[in-house]
Design a protein around this motif. Structure first.
Motif, PDB file in Angstrom:
ATOM      1  N   GLY A  87       0.805  -1.220   0.000  1.00 59.97           N
ATOM      2  CA  GLY A  87       0.000   0.000   0.000  1.00 59.97           C
ATOM      3  C   GLY A  87       0.834   1.264   0.000  1.00 59.97           C
ATOM      4  N   ASP A  88       2.103   1.179   0.443  1.00 65.51           N
ATOM      5  CA  ASP A  88       2.975   2.355   0.392  1.00 65.51           C
ATOM      6  C   ASP A  88       3.159   2.796  -1.060  1.00 65.51           C
ATOM      7  N   ARG A 124       3.093   1.798  -6.539  1.00 69.64           N
ATOM      8  CA  ARG A 124       2.506   1.350  -5.276  1.00 69.64           C
ATOM      9  C   ARG A 124       3.039  -0.040  -4.925  1.00 69.64           C
ATOM     10  N   GLU A 166      -8.950  -3.300  -4.313  1.00 66.03           N
ATOM     11  CA  GLU A 166      -8.154  -2.140  -4.700  1.00 66.03           C
ATOM     12  C   GLU A 166      -9.059  -1.037  -5.243  1.00 66.03           C
ATOM     13  N   TYR A 193      -8.368   1.997  -5.443  1.00 68.97           N
ATOM     14  CA  TYR A 193      -7.566   3.111  -5.945  1.00 68.97           C
ATOM     15  C   TYR A 193      -7.180   2.946  -7.417  1.00 68.97           C
ATOM     16  N   ASP A 212      -1.094   2.363 -10.438  1.00 68.34           N
ATOM     17  CA  ASP A 212      -2.551   2.314 -10.233  1.00 68.34           C
ATOM     18  C   ASP A 212      -3.308   2.288 -11.561  1.00 68.34           C
TER      19      ASP A 212
END
Length: 198
Positions: A71-72, A111, A136, A138, A162
């Motif tokens: 997620g970073d 990501r 997800e 995003y 993404d």
């Protein structure tokens, strides 16, 4: 003359502090391309008005506060065949970049999807980590295609953009060694109406 010398010392000292901070602590980064839409809008070479989101990257986060987590959002050096050195840091410094004709296209913003030991698999457009489907919200759109299961090696991460169908990432260059992580994206500071912490 004495006052001029004093001003000169102050300027040199300030520049030295700026260089040290931007090499080891924080550095600004301009997002290029569309691979992280909709999270980040990148500079468009065909549209002069689309300048790209600006972010601050923490270069000390993983050195001081632990390892990258799923997620970073990170900036990587995509030249995974080449360990990063202090020379790279100096060449990429904003003061040096002013004199470059073209940006460092090998630095990508992505990501983290997989941490060391994670097993990742894409089946019919659905991404699974350790057998569980990832939710997800995003991503720009569903991912086309599939890839065989991969287990992320020790001291590596698996990264994706993404905007999955328009992104160069670990599907192309493989997993990313920790030493090729430039830093963690901490804040978007431009455009001002999209100010955000990550």
């Amino acid at each position: 003359m004495k006052e001029l010398f004093s001003w000169g010392k102050t300027i040199v000292f300030s520049l030295a502090i700026f260089i040290v901070i931007s090499i080891f602590v924080f550095q600004p980064y301009t997002v290029n391309g569309s691979s992280m839409e909709p999270t980040f809008i990148g500079t468009d070479p065909y549209d002069e008005e689309q300048k790209g989101d600006r972010v601050f990257v923490s270069k000390s986060s993983y050195k001081l506060f632990g390892e990258p987590k799923a997620g970073d959002i990170i900036v990587i050096d995509s030249r995974t065949y080449k360990p990063r050195t202090l020379v790279d840091e100096l060449k990429e410094h904003p003061l040096v970049a002013i004199f470059k004709e073209s940006p460092d296209n090998y630095k990508w913003i992505k990501r983290v999807i997989g941490e060391p030991g994670d097993r990742l698999e894409l089946k019919q457009g659905t991404l699974y980590r350790n057998g569980e489907e990832l939710n997800e919200d995003y991503i720009f759109e569903g991912m086309d295609g599939s890839f065989e299961a991969i287990t992320v090696p020790e001291d590596h991460v698996f990264v994706l953009g993404d905007n999955r169908n328009h992104s160069g990432d670990s599907r192309m260059i493989g997993t990313i060694p920790y030493e090729n992580i430039v830093g963690k994206v901490m804040v978007r500071y431009f455009p001002f109406n999209k100010l955000n912490l990550f």
